[in-house]
Design a protein around this motif. Structure first.
Motif, PDB file in Angstrom:
ATOM      1  N   VAL A 362       0.833  -1.207   0.000  1.00 46.60           N
ATOM      2  CA  VAL A 362       0.000   0.000   0.000  1.00 46.60           C
ATOM      3  C   VAL A 362       0.868   1.258   0.000  1.00 46.60           C
ATOM      4  O   VAL A 362       0.542   2.263  -0.648  1.00 46.60           O
ATOM      5  CB  VAL A 362      -0.950  -0.014   1.213  1.00 46.60           C
ATOM      6  CG1 VAL A 362      -1.698   1.309   1.330  1.00 46.60           C
ATOM      7  CG2 VAL A 362      -1.944  -1.164   1.090  1.00 46.60           C
ATOM      8  N   ALA A 363       1.998   1.200   0.707  1.00 50.81           N
ATOM      9  CA  ALA A 363       2.893   2.356   0.772  1.00 50.81           C
ATOM     10  C   ALA A 363       3.805   2.474  -0.443  1.00 50.81           C
ATOM     11  O   ALA A 363       4.478   3.492  -0.614  1.00 50.81           O
ATOM     12  CB  ALA A 363       3.742   2.274   2.042  1.00 50.81           C
ATOM     13  N   GLY A 364       3.839   1.434  -1.271  1.00 50.48           N
ATOM     14  CA  GLY A 364       4.702   1.469  -2.452  1.00 50.48           C
ATOM     15  C   GLY A 364       6.165   1.237  -2.142  1.00 50.48           C
ATOM     16  O   GLY A 364       7.042   1.594  -2.934  1.00 50.48           O
ATOM     17  N   GLU A 365       6.461   0.613  -1.007  1.00 50.20           N
ATOM     18  CA  GLU A 365       7.842   0.382  -0.596  1.00 50.20           C
ATOM     19  C   GLU A 365       8.395  -0.905  -1.226  1.00 50.20           C
ATOM     20  O   GLU A 365       7.639  -1.702  -1.791  1.00 50.20           O
ATOM     21  CB  GLU A 365       7.910   0.284   0.928  1.00 50.20           C
ATOM     22  CG  GLU A 365       7.509   1.548   1.657  1.00 50.20           C
ATOM     23  CD  GLU A 365       7.529   1.376   3.169  1.00 50.20           C
ATOM     24  OE1 GLU A 365       7.989   0.308   3.631  1.00 50.20           O
ATOM     25  OE2 GLU A 365       7.084   2.301   3.874  1.00 50.20           O
ATOM     26  N   PRO A 366       9.698  -1.141  -1.114  1.00 52.87           N
ATOM     27  CA  PRO A 366      10.265  -2.418  -1.584  1.00 52.87           C
ATOM     28  C   PRO A 366       9.645  -3.594  -0.836  1.00 52.87           C
ATOM     29  O   PRO A 366       9.528  -3.560   0.389  1.00 52.87           O
ATOM     30  CB  PRO A 366      11.765  -2.283  -1.261  1.00 52.87           C
ATOM     31  CG  PRO A 366      12.004  -0.805  -1.222  1.00 52.87           C
ATOM     32  CD  PRO A 366      10.760  -0.212  -0.647  1.00 52.87           C
ATOM     33  N   MET A 367       9.272  -4.628  -1.562  1.00 55.25           N
ATOM     34  CA  MET A 367       8.608  -5.780  -0.964  1.00 55.25           C
ATOM     35  C   MET A 367       9.626  -6.761  -0.389  1.00 55.25           C
ATOM     36  O   MET A 367      10.773  -6.840  -0.837  1.00 55.25           O
ATOM     37  CB  MET A 367       7.745  -6.473  -2.006  1.00 55.25           C
ATOM     38  CG  MET A 367       6.682  -5.572  -2.626  1.00 55.25           C
ATOM     39  SD  MET A 367       5.432  -5.044  -1.447  1.00 55.25           S
ATOM     40  CE  MET A 367       4.409  -6.517  -1.389  1.00 55.25           C
ATOM     41  N   LEU A 368       9.186  -7.555   0.574  1.00 60.76           N
ATOM     42  CA  LEU A 368      10.020  -8.589   1.176  1.00 60.76           C
ATOM     43  C   LEU A 368       9.847  -9.910   0.442  1.00 60.76           C
ATOM     44  O   LEU A 368       8.762 -10.242  -0.031  1.00 60.76           O
ATOM     45  CB  LEU A 368       9.643  -8.790   2.645  1.00 60.76           C
ATOM     46  CG  LEU A 368       9.925  -7.663   3.618  1.00 60.76           C
ATOM     47  CD1 LEU A 368       9.274  -7.972   4.964  1.00 60.76           C
ATOM     48  CD2 LEU A 368      11.422  -7.433   3.789  1.00 60.76           C
ATOM     49  N   SER A 369      10.922 -10.674   0.365  1.00 58.27           N
ATOM     50  CA  SER A 369      10.893 -12.061  -0.123  1.00 58.27           C
ATOM     51  C   SER A 369      10.275 -12.183  -1.515  1.00 58.27           C
ATOM     52  O   SER A 369       9.368 -12.991  -1.743  1.00 58.27           O
ATOM     53  CB  SER A 369      10.127 -12.942   0.870  1.00 58.27           C
ATOM     54  OG  SER A 369      10.704 -12.877   2.153  1.00 58.27           O
ATOM     55  N   VAL A 370      10.777 -11.388  -2.428  1.00 62.10           N
ATOM     56  CA  VAL A 370      10.305 -11.467  -3.816  1.00 62.10           C
ATOM     57  C   VAL A 370      10.831 -12.737  -4.466  1.00 62.10           C
ATOM     58  O   VAL A 370      11.994 -13.115  -4.290  1.00 62.10           O
ATOM     59  CB  VAL A 370      10.768 -10.225  -4.615  1.00 62.10           C
ATOM     60  CG1 VAL A 370      10.409 -10.359  -6.086  1.00 62.10           C
ATOM     61  CG2 VAL A 370      10.134  -8.966  -4.018  1.00 62.10           C
ATOM     62  N   VAL A 371       9.956 -13.408  -5.204  1.00 60.01           N
ATOM     63  CA  VAL A 371      10.292 -14.679  -5.840  1.00 60.01           C
ATOM     64  C   VAL A 371      10.789 -14.459  -7.270  1.00 60.01           C
ATOM     65  O   VAL A 371      10.181 -13.684  -8.028  1.00 60.01           O
ATOM     66  CB  VAL A 371       9.072 -15.623  -5.875  1.00 60.01           C
ATOM     67  CG1 VAL A 371       9.402 -16.928  -6.598  1.00 60.01           C
ATOM     68  CG2 VAL A 371       8.586 -15.909  -4.459  1.00 60.01           C
ATOM     69  N   ASN A 372      11.896 -15.095  -7.615  1.00 59.30           N
ATOM     70  CA  ASN A 372      12.351 -15.136  -9.009  1.00 59.30           C
ATOM     71  C   ASN A 372      11.561 -16.245  -9.688  1.00 59.30           C
ATOM     72  O   ASN A 372      11.856 -17.418  -9.514  1.00 59.30           O
ATOM     73  CB  ASN A 372      13.856 -15.422  -9.052  1.00 59.30           C
ATOM     74  CG  ASN A 372      14.404 -15.488 -10.469  1.00 59.30           C
ATOM     75  OD1 ASN A 372      13.669 -15.763 -11.425  1.00 59.30           O
ATOM     76  ND2 ASN A 372      15.683 -15.240 -10.607  1.00 59.30           N
ATOM     77  N   MET A 373      10.551 -15.881 -10.449  1.00 65.89           N
ATOM     78  CA  MET A 373       9.653 -16.889 -11.015  1.00 65.89           C
ATOM     79  C   MET A 373      10.333 -17.755 -12.066  1.00 65.89           C
ATOM     80  O   MET A 373       9.898 -18.885 -12.319  1.00 65.89           O
ATOM     81  CB  MET A 373       8.413 -16.195 -11.593  1.00 65.89           C
ATOM     82  CG  MET A 373       7.553 -15.533 -10.535  1.00 65.89           C
ATOM     83  SD  MET A 373       6.920 -16.689  -9.277  1.00 65.89           S
ATOM     84  CE  MET A 373       5.649 -17.542 -10.241  1.00 65.89           C
ATOM     85  N   ASP A 374      11.396 -17.246 -12.678  1.00 67.69           N
ATOM     86  CA  ASP A 374      12.153 -18.081 -13.635  1.00 67.69           C
ATOM     87  C   ASP A 374      12.873 -19.212 -12.896  1.00 67.69           C
ATOM     88  O   ASP A 374      12.921 -20.346 -13.374  1.00 67.69           O
ATOM     89  CB  ASP A 374      13.166 -17.224 -14.396  1.00 67.69           C
ATOM     90  CG  ASP A 374      12.500 -16.270 -15.379  1.00 67.69           C
ATOM     91  OD1 ASP A 374      11.394 -16.599 -15.860  1.00 67.69           O
ATOM     92  OD2 ASP A 374      13.074 -15.209 -15.656  1.00 67.69           O
TER      93      ASP A 374
END
Length: 377
Positions: A362-374
């Motif tokens: 909601v705040a537009g901040e960097p997200m935690l634990s982003v997945v590399n879908m490749d």
């Protein structure tokens, strides 16, 4: 005129986000630090289409009963965005609930993609992204996927160590005798693995789970080596970190091998006949990653021949393990039904980080634990 209107809307959304933005609460901050959760390099507000409006959250009763206040925390993190709560108990929501949502917290599944073009963020409570492995590039493009990586690491690591200790001390055979009310002192002759101190444990997959296993094994006085796909970097309690092509060489020197790998095209069937032929004779094999990474027939053969001293399996191929599998009757095998994450601690951490990622979204901040879908993790 069109450009001016678009810019005005973007600035308005940013201002609203700023009003609800705040630092992580102390529980979230502690988890981020203790488990080394990583945040994305860029704020989500730079992602095209970012405009938090309608967010769907799967909140099954078991989750809300373990984490009191979860729904209130979600509503606080959502700010002015509409929050739709699905408490049906189904992690894959009814398609009608998905219409018009721009974010989903629940389970990554192809059915989730029916939400439409507005969907830009999907959070998977669990670490496994297997259900989303079949997504097309078009379904992945322009969307951010996050998951519960590292959050279940402590529980799975304790489960792994518990199985290792139990097998090393011959406890499965003693337990079977206990169920028969039999005082069988002859069973002590079967305990031949020896003490764990100074033995070598190889962690295959030095991610969140593998790192937690390594730390605990080091605390028991074991020498810890590891395999990871990305780099040779690792914590100081891991004596050597090899790349994936060093698996066979490191397995040949390991007294215990712990499989903590995610399931990808490269890890499927990795622990096969060739692997068990190279593994150190009399070693233990612990599998808490994904069942399909192990060739079950090859493992059974290695156990029957004595090549592998014992196995602790929280995951199998197939799942559930068929009732006629020889593995059920082996005294040197422990089987748990994909339940190494059991316990409220993992669920509590998952709820806290789901709320924190919602706040960041909601705040537009960097997200935690982003997945590399490749890569699939």
């Amino acid at each position: 005129m069109k450009i001016t209107i678009t810019l005005t809307i973007t600035l308005l959304v940013s201002c609203l986000a700023a009003q609800v933005s705040s630092a992580p609460n102390q529980d979230a901050a502690n988890i981020i630090q203790e488990l080394g959760l990583r945040e994305a390099s860029k704020p989500l507000s730079r992602q095209p289409g970012w405009a938090p409006s309608k967010i769907l959250v799967s909140a099954p009763p078991f989750l809300t009963s373990i984490t009191p206040g979860y729904l209130q925390q979600l509503r606080g993190a959502a700010g002015t965005a509409e929050l739709v709560i699905d408490d049906s108990g189904a992690f894959v929501p009814d398609p009608a609930l998905l219409q018009g949502v721009d974010a989903v917290i629940g389970l990554c599944d192809p059915a989730t993609m029916t939400a439409g073009a507005d969907l830009i963020w999907v959070h998977n409570y669990f670490v496994g992204m297997d259900r989303c492995a079949s997504l097309t590039p078009e379904q992945v493009s322009g969307r951010t996927f996050t998951n519960g990586k590292r959050l279940s690491g402590p529980a799975i690591a304790e489960h792994s160590i518990a199985m290792m200790l139990s097998l090393a001390r011959g406890l499965p055979a003693y337990y079977r005798a206990q169920m028969d009310s039999k005082w069988d002192n002859n069973l002590r002759q079967q305990v031949r693995f020896g003490e764990l101190k100074d033995k070598t444990l190889l962690v295959v997959g030095l991610g969140g789970i593998g790192t937690e296993v390594a730390w605990r094994a080091h605390g028991l006085g074991m020498k810890v080596t590891a395999i990871r796909n990305s780099s040779r970097s690792g914590p100081d309690y891991v004596s050597y970190v090899g790349l994936s092509d060093e698996l066979m060489a490191l397995a040949a020197d390991a007294d215990v091998v712990v499989n903590a790998l995610p399931l990808t095209s490269k890890t499927a069937g990795l622990f096969n006949e060739k692997f068990f032929a190279k593994v150190k004779k009399g070693s233990l094999f612990i599998s808490v990653g994904r069942g399909k990474s192990t060739d079950t027939d090859a493992l059974i053969a290695a156990l029957e021949s004595g090549r592998v001293y014992g196995a602790g399996l929280d995951v199998t191929d197939p799942e559930p393990l068929p009732a006629d599998s020889p593995l059920w009757l082996m005294d040197n095998v422990i089987i748990t039904p994909h339940s190494s994450t059991a316990g409220s601690d993992s669920i509590r951490r998952g709820a806290i980080i789901a709320v924190e990622n919602l706040r960041r979204y909601v705040a537009g901040e960097p997200m935690l634990s982003v997945v590399n879908m490749d890569a699939g993790y």
